[in-house]
Design a protein around this motif. Structure first.
Motif, PDB file in Angstrom:
ATOM      1  N   ASN A 270       0.836  -1.198   0.000  1.00 42.56           N
ATOM      2  CA  ASN A 270       0.000   0.000   0.000  1.00 42.56           C
ATOM      3  C   ASN A 270       0.878   1.258   0.000  1.00 42.56           C
ATOM      4  O   ASN A 270       0.584   2.229  -0.703  1.00 42.56           O
ATOM      5  N   ALA A 271       1.968   1.225   0.765  1.00 44.02           N
ATOM      6  CA  ALA A 271       2.884   2.368   0.792  1.00 44.02           C
ATOM      7  C   ALA A 271       3.532   2.558  -0.583  1.00 44.02           C
ATOM      8  O   ALA A 271       3.642   3.684  -1.083  1.00 44.02           O
ATOM      9  N   GLU A 272       3.943   1.449  -1.198  1.00 43.44           N
ATOM     10  CA  GLU A 272       4.541   1.539  -2.536  1.00 43.44           C
ATOM     11  C   GLU A 272       3.525   2.058  -3.553  1.00 43.44           C
ATOM     12  O   GLU A 272       3.859   2.864  -4.424  1.00 43.44           O
ATOM     13  N   TYR A 273       2.286   1.603  -3.440  1.00 43.78           N
ATOM     14  CA  TYR A 273       1.225   2.059  -4.344  1.00 43.78           C
ATOM     15  C   TYR A 273       1.015   3.569  -4.182  1.00 43.78           C
ATOM     16  O   TYR A 273       0.897   4.299  -5.158  1.00 43.78           O
ATOM     17  N   THR A 274       0.976   4.027  -2.934  1.00 48.67           N
ATOM     18  CA  THR A 274       0.793   5.456  -2.670  1.00 48.67           C
ATOM     19  C   THR A 274       1.930   6.259  -3.278  1.00 48.67           C
ATOM     20  O   THR A 274       1.702   7.311  -3.889  1.00 48.67           O
ATOM     21  N   GLN A 275       3.159   5.751  -3.150  1.00 45.87           N
ATOM     22  CA  GLN A 275       4.299   6.432  -3.757  1.00 45.87           C
ATOM     23  C   GLN A 275       4.154   6.486  -5.279  1.00 45.87           C
ATOM     24  O   GLN A 275       4.425   7.516  -5.906  1.00 45.87           O
ATOM     25  N   ALA A 276       3.720   5.355  -5.875  1.00 48.38           N
ATOM     26  CA  ALA A 276       3.563   5.304  -7.330  1.00 48.38           C
ATOM     27  C   ALA A 276       2.484   6.275  -7.793  1.00 48.38           C
ATOM     28  O   ALA A 276       2.639   6.960  -8.820  1.00 48.38           O
ATOM     29  N   VAL A 277       1.384   6.351  -7.068  1.00 47.61           N
ATOM     30  CA  VAL A 277       0.306   7.276  -7.427  1.00 47.61           C
ATOM     31  C   VAL A 277       0.812   8.713  -7.332  1.00 47.61           C
ATOM     32  O   VAL A 277       0.551   9.545  -8.221  1.00 47.61           O
ATOM     33  N   ASN A 278       1.526   9.025  -6.265  1.00 48.63           N
ATOM     34  CA  ASN A 278       2.069  10.376  -6.119  1.00 48.63           C
ATOM     35  C   ASN A 278       3.058  10.696  -7.243  1.00 48.63           C
ATOM     36  O   ASN A 278       3.055  11.811  -7.782  1.00 48.63           O
ATOM     37  N   ARG A 279       3.880   9.732  -7.629  1.00 49.56           N
ATOM     38  CA  ARG A 279       4.826   9.928  -8.743  1.00 49.56           C
ATOM     39  C   ARG A 279       4.055  10.152 -10.036  1.00 49.56           C
ATOM     40  O   ARG A 279       4.416  11.038 -10.833  1.00 49.56           O
ATOM     41  N   ALA A 280       3.001   9.366 -10.271  1.00 40.45           N
ATOM     42  CA  ALA A 280       2.195   9.533 -11.486  1.00 40.45           C
ATOM     43  C   ALA A 280       1.539  10.905 -11.512  1.00 40.45           C
ATOM     44  O   ALA A 280       1.479  11.561 -12.560  1.00 40.45           O
TER      45      ALA A 280
END
Length: 155
Positions: free
Chosen positions: A119-129
């Motif tokens: 979930n933390a990695e997903y949040t980082q990916a969404v923020n990067r996107a």
């Protein structure tokens, strides 16, 4: 009494006995609060109420009834203790099931930790996107706002 219930399931017997114990306790409290007279227990706190003699039991009757209530509670508690001791030990298979449940709990805890990390990695990916999207939008806005520069360079 326990002999009468011998055909029933032990757990059901235990449940019934516990319910009876609670009933005895409740009845004891109700009796003691309704049939005792107000007595002074401290020199600093005077008794401000009294009951009519027909509303409370005489001290010797009250004491005898208290002893009977205590006796009833002890008998019922011993019956419950006997029933608990007569419950069968868990089968080795049931112990394995319990051990399996423990490993399931441990596995669920590991999965929960992995899920939190994912979930933390997903949040980082969404923020990067979102950041990349904002950058692209900015570049496109700049290109649309300055069409003359693009045409001059092409021409």
């Amino acid at each position: 009494m326990l002999q009468e219930l011998s055909h029933m399931d032990r757990i059901t017997q235990l449940q019934d006995e516990i319910q009876q114990l609670l009933t005895i306790m409740s009845s004891s409290i109700a009796y003691l609060t309704s049939r005792s007279n107000f007595l002074q227990v401290s020199q600093e706190i005077p008794v401000t109420k009294s009951r009519n003699t027909d509303k409370y039991d005489q001290p010797d009757v009250l004491e005898a009834n208290k002893k009977e209530l205590v006796s009833d509670l002890i008998v019922k508690a011993k019956q419950i203790e006997y029933l608990i001791q007569s419950l069968p030990e868990p089968d080795p298979e049931e112990k394995q099931v319990c051990e399996h449940r423990v490993t399931q709990v441990e596995r669920l805890q590991v999965l929960e930790e992995e899920m939190a990390q994912a979930n933390a990695e997903y949040t980082q990916a969404v923020n990067r996107a979102k950041s990349l999207h904002a950058q692209i939008c900015e570049v496109l806005r700049n290109m649309l706002d300055e069409p003359d520069i693009v045409q001059d360079e092409a021409g």
